[in-house]
Design an enzyme around this catalytic site. Structure first.
Site, PDB file in Angstrom:
ATOM      1  N   GLU A 305      54.174  46.927  76.385  1.00 12.40           N
ATOM      2  CA  GLU A 305      53.351  47.939  77.045  1.00 12.40           C
ATOM      3  C   GLU A 305      51.874  47.857  76.663  1.00 12.40           C
ATOM      4  OE1 GLU A 305      56.372  49.046  75.589  1.00 12.40           O
ATOM      5  OE2 GLU A 305      55.527  48.864  73.598  1.00 12.40           O
ATOM      6  N   ASP A 347      21.210  21.028  86.400  1.00 18.59           N
ATOM      7  CA  ASP A 347      19.972  20.439  86.880  1.00 18.59           C
ATOM      8  C   ASP A 347      19.173  19.966  85.671  1.00 18.59           C
ATOM      9  OD1 ASP A 347      18.004  19.630  88.555  1.00 18.59           O
ATOM     10  OD2 ASP A 347      17.239  21.608  89.027  1.00 18.59           O
ATOM     11  N   ASP A 620      19.055  27.153  88.965  1.00 21.30           N
ATOM     12  CA  ASP A 620      18.234  28.348  89.179  1.00 21.30           C
ATOM     13  C   ASP A 620      17.502  28.340  90.520  1.00 21.30           C
ATOM     14  OD1 ASP A 620      16.416  26.359  88.756  1.00 21.30           O
ATOM     15  OD2 ASP A 620      15.212  27.458  87.288  1.00 21.30           O
ATOM     16  N   ASN A 688      64.471  39.572  68.834  1.00 19.05           N
ATOM     17  CA  ASN A 688      65.171  40.847  68.674  1.00 19.05           C
ATOM     18  C   ASN A 688      66.354  40.947  69.631  1.00 19.05           C
ATOM     19  OD1 ASN A 688      63.480  41.716  66.657  1.00 19.05           O
ATOM     20  ND2 ASN A 688      62.142  42.892  68.017  1.00 19.05           N
ATOM     21  N   ASP A 717      53.431  47.860  68.093  1.00 18.69           N
ATOM     22  CA  ASP A 717      52.364  47.851  69.101  1.00 18.69           C
ATOM     23  C   ASP A 717      51.032  48.302  68.515  1.00 18.69           C
ATOM     24  OD1 ASP A 717      53.844  46.849  71.165  1.00 18.69           O
ATOM     25  OD2 ASP A 717      54.411  48.785  71.979  1.00 18.69           O
TER      26      ASP A 717
END
Length: 892
Positions: A305, A347, A620, A688, A717
């Site tokens: 989450e 450039d 540019d 797990n 978490d």
């Protein structure tokens, strides 16, 4: 989009009506004049016609942002699980109503969503501050002020706008003067070719888009110059009306797609595994309600989450850090794109060089200094109203210096007056002005690239005589220019022609039969930092390729000066004559491309992308915008022309490759920290899951209560919140980081089972040694419900603590390929949070809170065994990590 599928409205009729008026009548109708508006008129116009800004989607309130923080796949799943838990545990429960699971899930949702809301709010506020550093302006003509640069938002109806190559059209305009004006309307009509515009009445146009004397907001000047009076601003412009009606959501970027793919991989994994857990526990334990609650908790435990919050925080932190390093991110998701660049196309002028052009020599065709050449060049540059550049400024400055000792150069601007001009464009690569002296004689003066000037010259001034420009003299001219080019100087030619066409008839057609009178040689010294910057980029896995419109000799000299090894120089003429297959091959072999047109630059960038590279383009000028659009990441500077700044996704506040190198490194840090959380969480959850499956199949009770899993998930978490601030090993910063999701599954299957091995080892120790020792008997021999409950509680507590410790520990082992804590240390934030997570999980069983959640205090025997398990875990995870790196090539 084409003209046929644009729905015009009543505003179109007004535009068309003004297009059919003469320029003086259009000015009168709009209550303006050739000199523009005064201050009072500007305010009155703004009050009556509004501000020049497109109404965007209304900024969401904090309430709306808070609601959106709760809307993502993970929180929606959690909310569904919370509702199910509310019904099964509280509403439908006939015996002991226990809302604990429901409350814990809500806490998880609230913590993850509020953290996301806080981070997104901070990110939005920082983005506002950063965006204020970038401003796009336009040149307006106003009474008693003259020409003035103002932000686009300040433009009002009736303003006179001065346009030149590279400018964005700030509003809808009726052109009142135009000279060789070509406008790119692709953003409005989809037409790839620029459209020629004039200031004449257009009585034939049937729609406003067909009118030759109208220019629209959102388009840009390709070449030429013009004056226009503003007809409409903001939402009343054609662009504004279209934007309001279309309002389509922008397509997802590669980065957004990558995050979504990861999310759905984890969700699909959860949807497959949870029913298996439910069925195993339901059949083996016989209590389907308990099995359902456990399955719900497993689903919550498998849901990352915090993923949206971690991603948002990583990006927001990267944006802020980059702004401090003078790199402005216009789109927050562009950070990862910057980190993935493996080729940077740039450039030459201003990036590798100092952007400080000096006129070193002004010579006649024989190569001798000649003030007459400087005089003609000055008149051309001084009276130019189009795109003034560093060369023009260098000519003017040199003339001002020379006039102190050379009388013929004094007050040239007063001795001549401008009659007409042909502005510079990137196709002709030259510009012309017509001037008149005190006697009434007119003269056209043209300057530009040697090759382009030779095309329009039939004669040459040689040894004081006007001679036909034959092959021998052409070779002498080219040879002399080449000598200076090889010394790193940029050479342009100057030509003149007496009594060209009269005003009104003067056009590009007059650029013929001219007399070549000499050269100008300019020096644009290489930047002191360029060599170190290129070296740093190469070390960090970014190859630099130079794409320039300048000639090959100058480009080759500058590249060598800044330490860029020139493999092969490819010219624009070579590119033009190659097939697609040939281009795709040579772009890999060459790293310097000279004499390129804007289209050729874009073609090279596209070929590199087709070959699988992630390409950044830094430029540019207007001639760079096509290549910037073709690149994965467009990079510009705050001093760039308007269209370049609008096209770029990233803006540098300093035109320096060293600044860009810092931005690339920060982009890589951002990516690595995001992928850390995703891979570690995925593998941890998978481990797990395996542990739960094994325990569910063989244990006579649940290995952990649903509420234990939820508390464990919450602590883990919160421990991960420090990941965005984590340190990143230098090895991860040396190579481009491309967003890929295919490695996540192999990572899960490699490291998830490692934690399961020690979970199962903990099960065995708890079931056969620790719990029997503390309770006084093995589980199968227990008869009293109190002893069974204590045995179960002790077992679940043992796995609860061990699971939290292994999850916290694995964060430190899988965040680096090195030895954690010794060779590579996590950030203070991450170390503190993981330490707190471990501390809280150990302390909880000894607090009054433990009674409410079914946890019990454990003996010293458990902690002795846990220490042994930990040592073995460290050894095995280190071994697996080494094997994985050897097989895959990298950890993250």
């Amino acid at each position: 989009m084409t003209k046929e599928n644009i729905k015009l409205n009543e505003n179109d009729v007004n535009l068309l009506n003004i297009a059919k008026l003469s320029a003086p009548k259009a000015l009168k109708f709009l209550k303006s004049s050739q000199k523009g508006l005064n201050k009072k008129q500007v305010e009155e116009s703004r009050d009556s016609n509004g501000v020049n800004a497109i109404t965007k989607k209304k900024k969401s309130s904090w309430v709306t942002r808070l609601i959106h923080a709760f809307i993502n796949p993970f929180t929606l799943i959690l909310l569904v699980l919370a509702i199910i838990s509310l019904f099964t545990d509280v509403i439908l429960s006939k015996d002991d109503k226990n809302p604990a699971t429901f409350i814990i899930i809500l806490i998880l949702v609230l913590v993850s969503s509020f953290l996301r809301f806080i981070q997104e709010t901070k990110s939005t506020n920082e983005a506002k501050k950063i965006s204020s550093l970038i401003t796009t302006t336009t040149c307006v003509l106003r009474k008693r002020v003259g020409r003035k640069e103002v932000p686009l938002k300040e433009v009002v109806v009736g303003d006179i706008i001065c346009l030149s190559a590279g400018d964005m059209i700030p509003a809808d305009l009726r052109l009142i003067q135009a000279k060789d004006l070509f406008i790119g309307q692709a953003s409005l009509t989809g037409e790839s070719e620029p459209v020629e515009k004039t200031s004449n009445q257009d009585l034939d146009a049937k729609t406003a888009l067909e009118a030759k004397n109208l220019a629209y907001m959102g388009t840009n000047v390709i070449s030429g110059s013009a004056l226009g009076v503003v007809i409409a601003v903001g939402d009343n412009t054609l662009f504004g009306k279209m934007a309001k009606s279309l309002n389509k959501k922008a397509p997802k970027t590669t980065f957004e797609k990558g995050v979504n793919n990861v999310s759905w991989i984890l969700i699909r994994f959860m949807l497959v595994m949870v029913p298996i857990v439910l069925l195993i526990n339901g059949f083996t334990k016989g209590n389907w309600l308990e099995a359902s609650l456990f399955a719900i908790s497993i689903a919550v435990g498998l849901t990352p989450e915090m993923l949206p919050m971690i991603v948002t925080t990583c990006l927001a932190k990267g944006t802020v850090v980059m702004s401090k390093n003078k790199v402005i991110i216009k789109n927050i998701n562009s950070i990862q794109d910057l980190g993935s660049i493996d080729i940077l196309c740039t450039d030459k002028t201003g990036t590798l060089t100092q952007d400080r052009v000096v006129l070193e020599y002004h010579m006649n065709v024989m190569g001798k200094e000649d003030s007459r050449v400087l005089k003609h060049a000055f008149l051309n540059s001084y009276f130019e109203t189009g795109l003034k550049n560093l060369i023009d400024l260098a000519i003017i400055n040199k003339t001002n210096e020379e006039c102190k000792t050379k009388e013929e150069l004094i007050s040239l601007e007063k001795k001549y007056k401008k009659v007409d001009e042909l502005p510079f464009d990137f196709e002709r690569r030259r510009m012309s002005v017509v001037v008149q002296d005190a006697t009434g004689k007119t003269q056209m003066i043209t300057k530009g690239a040697i090759e382009e000037i030779l095309k329009c010259c039939s004669y040459v001034e040689y040894n004081g005589e006007i001679k036909p420009l034959d092959k021998d003299l052409t070779n002498i001219v080219l040879k002399k220019a080449s000598e200076f080019s090889e010394k790193g100087m940029r050479v342009i030619a100057v030509a003149q022609k007496s009594n060209p066409s009269k005003v009104g008839d003067f056009s590009i057609k007059d650029e013929k039969d001219m007399v070549l009178i000499g050269y100008l040689a300019f020096l644009d010294p290489p930047k002191d930092t360029a060599k170190n910057a290129i070296e740093a980029l190469l070390i960090n896995g970014v190859n630099v390729k130079v794409l320039t419109g300048d000639n090959e000799q100058v480009t080759n000299f500058i590249c060598k000066e800044v330490g860029l090894k020139v493999n092969k120089i490819l010219l624009g003429s070579d590119v033009e004559n190659m097939s697609s297959e040939e281009i795709h091959k040579v772009v890999e072999e060459s790293n310097v491309f000279a004499k390129l047109s804007p289209q050729q630059k874009a073609k090279i960038v596209t070929a590199l992308r087709d070959n699988g590279h992630t390409v950044g383009y830094m430029g540019d000028g207007i001639n760079d915008t096509m290549a910037m659009k073709a690149a994965d990441v467009g990079i510009s500077v705050d001093s760039a022309v308007d269209i370049a700044k609008e096209t770029a996704g990233i803006i540098l506040l300093e035109k320096d490759l060293m600044v860009l190198e810092k931005g690339i490194i920060e982009g890589r840090k951002t990516y690595v920290n995001m992928i850390k959380y995703i891979k570690m969480t995925a593998s941890s959850n998978f481990g797990n899951m395996l542990s739960v499956l094994v325990a569910s199949a063989f244990l006579p009770f649940l290995p952990m209560q649903p509420i234990h899993i939820l508390i464990l998930n919450l602590i883990y978490d919160i421990s991960c919140v420090g990941i965005p601030w984590d340190n990143v090993d230098s090895e991860y910063l040396k190579t481009p980081q491309k967003w890929v999701t295919k490695g996540i599954t192999s990572f899960m299957f490699s490291f998830g089972p490692v934690s399961s091995v020690f979970d199962i080892m903990t099960y065995i120790l708890m079931y056969f040694l620790i719990c029997p020792t503390m309770v006084g008997n093995s589980f199968v021999k227990l008869s009293g419900s109190g002893d069974i409950s204590l045995f179960t509680s002790l077992f679940q507590t043992g796995w609860f603590i061990e699971s939290m410790l292994t999850q916290a520990l694995v964060i430190h082992f899988l965040r680096t390929e090195k030895i954690p804590f010794i060779q590579s240390r996590a950030s203070i934030q991450l170390m503190v949070l993981t330490a707190l997570g471990i501390g809280v999980s150990i302390i909880i069983p000894y607090t009054p809170f433990a009674r409410y959640v079914g946890l019990s205090g454990l003996s010293w025997l458990y902690y002795g065994c846990l220490a042994a398990v930990f040592i073995l875990y460290i050894l095995l995870i280190s071994l697996v990590k080494k094997i994985y790196i050897k097989k895959v090539g990298r950890l993250l």
